[in-house]
Scaffold this motif. Structure first.
Motif, short mmCIF file in Angstrom:
data_model
loop_
_atom_site.label_atom_id
_atom_site.label_comp_id
_atom_site.label_asym_id
_atom_site.label_seq_id
_atom_site.Cartn_x
_atom_site.Cartn_y
_atom_site.Cartn_z
N HIS A 61 -0.43 1.10 8.00
CA HIS A 61 -0.47 2.19 7.01
C HIS A 61 -1.86 2.38 6.43
O HIS A 61 -2.38 3.49 6.39
N CYS A 62 -2.46 1.28 5.94
CA CYS A 62 -3.75 1.41 5.25
C CYS A 62 -4.91 0.86 6.06
O CYS A 62 -6.07 1.09 5.73
N CYS A 68 -2.56 -3.83 8.92
CA CYS A 68 -1.52 -2.95 8.36
C CYS A 68 -1.61 -1.57 9.01
O CYS A 68 -2.66 -0.94 8.98
N CYS A 128 0.85 -1.20 0.00
CA CYS A 128 0.00 0.00 0.00
C CYS A 128 0.88 1.24 0.00
O CYS A 128 0.49 2.30 -0.47
N HIS A 168 0.61 -7.18 0.62
CA HIS A 168 -0.70 -7.54 1.19
C HIS A 168 -1.39 -8.61 0.35
O HIS A 168 -1.42 -8.50 -0.87
ZN LIG Z 1 -1.33 -1.45 4.05
#
Ligand SMILES: [Zn+2]
Length: 454
Positions: free
Chosen positions: A334-335, A332, A269, A276
């Motif tokens: 981040h996302c 995750c 991502c 992922h």
């Molecule tokens: Zn992610």
């Protein structure tokens, strides 16, 4: 109300329940209609009631590429128990590019193709694609249908954005108007102003180098989708430098770890976020000890296994993709996706090559060369001092197309870089893009070619 999005909307219990239900239905179909597993499970005394859910997954044997390649048709579900025609009608057969032997068919039904579109859509979402993006498909046509070319077309369809297929290379003398030379591909890239360039890294690099020679610019480029070859940090930086010189203000590289058996790939991502699983409702990944096949703890390196949770054509359980990597199931950061991620670059278990007695990781060699700005294209070749004589010395020759006229120091610097990366010093031979060795490669460039007889 629409169903929750399996990537982002579910908590751990919700995702586990969804996957358990999909897995149970898959097992019912397999025990009814999967020739390979029916035979294998019967031989092992495994019955349907022995596998209550994903918690029992590790009781099933690991499936290897060799198992699949030996009888690919036996991995296709039969018609028994199929409720809808779309579950059995063959939509397409894609082929894996095995390291040896003939390509192996991987069959998708109409049911599977809809899932493939959903998978492609998820991959684009994770990669940060928006409705304003457009794709330049830089994969060539291949003799056997291969996921790469089709994937870029299908992804655009699933996301509702434009795609241009540049079709690099002459496809066949039978239809000389189909397919484009490099300079034509540069012109297509400049004209279409696609925001996403999608291809193998070595071709993107070649395209960028030629665009620079021709004075073309690619200012709209914002994403470089690469797949098919491993891609190190230095190589990433080199490709981004080239794109910035072509006028792209802020290009980013997005790497996919793809496989025919997914008909897609695991994607980042954001750089460094890990690869992922884009559809946790369709696929389940595990990491196990390469020798004992016992599960390894999350975060430790293990052999990566893929289980199909919702397929109707070719179906695999605990299928070893042939790489080892570290796997995490944590959401995750981040996302926010809740799915498996591979947090290290997958590498072949058996991928080491012995040159002059040194065990060489070809990926390290390729990464070092991809990061060298003096090279537009290259192929490293291992053969013998006396060809055909297995007792003569190994030699490593780097055939390379320079980006500019090389001076004597360039060859020494490049050779030095290779030696630092893998411990073996190559002979550097400058060549031209028309050289048959480089021009004769398949879609998946072989950056390291071993010509020694085993
Ligand atoms: Zn992610």
């Amino acid at each position: 109300m629409s169903a929750p999005d399996p990537l982002f909307d579910l908590d751990e219990a919700g995702l586990a329940a969804l996957r358990d239900a999909r897995f149970a239905a898959t097992l019912d179909r397999i025990f009814a209609a999967h020739p390979h597993y029916r035979r294998r499970f019967a031989a092992a005394g495994l019955r349907r009631e022995h596998i209550r859910g994903l918690a029992d997954l590790a009781r099933l044997p690991v499936t290897t590429k060799a198992d699949y390649m030996a009888e690919p048709d036996a991995f296709r579900l039969g018609p028994e128990g199929a409720a809808e025609p779309e579950e059995t009608v063959v939509w397409d057969s894609m082929y894996t590019t095995g390291s040896s032997g003939s390509p192996t068919p991987f069959v998708s039904t109409g049911y599977d193709f809809l899932n493939i579109l959903a998978l492609q859509r998820n991959m684009l979402r994770l990669r940060g694609v928006t409705a304003d993006d457009s794709i330049l498909n830089l994969f060539p046509l291949t003799r056997h249908p291969h996921g790469a070319f089709a994937r870029a077309m299908n992804a655009a369809a699933a996301f509702g954005i434009p795609v241009t297929a540049a079709l690099p290379g002459q496809v066949s003398p039978r239809q000389p108007g189909i397919g484009h030379r490099l300079d034509e591909v540069v012109a297509i890239a400049a004209r279409t102003r696609a925001t996403i360039l999608w291809g193998v890294p070595s071709y993107l690099r070649k395209l960028a180098a030629r665009a620079e020679d021709l004075g073309a610019t690619l200012p709209a480029t914002r994403l470089l989708f690469v797949t098919g070859e491993g891609f190190g940090e230095d190589a990433r930086a080199d490709l981004l430098d080239r794109l910035r010189r072509l006028g792209a203000p802020d290009p980013r590289v997005s790497v996919s770890y793809g496989s025919t058996e997914m008909q897609g790939g695991m994607v980042e991502c954001t750089a460094g976020s890990g690869y992922h699983n884009p559809s946790p409702d369709q696929f389940l990944f595990e990491a196990v000890d390469p020798d004992t096949h016992a599960p390894v703890p999350d975060g430790e390196e293990g052999l990566v296994l893929l289980t199909h949770l919702d397929r109707r054509g070719t179906v695999m359980l605990r299928y070893a993709l042939g790489d080892v990597a570290r796997l995490t199931r944590a959401r995750c950061p981040h996302c926010g996706a809740l799915t498996e991620r591979l947090t290290s670059i997958p590498h072949r278990v058996d991928g080491l090559v012995k040159i002059k007695g040194m065990l060489v990781n070809p990926q390290a060699l390729v990464d070092a060369l991809m990061a060298e700005p003096a090279l537009a294209e290259f192929q490293a070749v291992v053969d013998k001092d006396v060809p055909g004589d297995p007792l003569s010395m190994d030699r490593l020759v780097l055939h390379a197309v320079p980006t500019a006229a090389p001076d004597p120091d360039t060859a020494r610097r490049v050779a030095d870089r290779v030696r630092r990366a893998c411990g073996v010093t190559p002979t550097v031979q400058w060549t031209t893009p028309a050289d048959t060795l480089l021009a004769g490669r398949g879609w998946k460039a072989k950056p390291l070619l071993d010509l020694r007889t085993p």
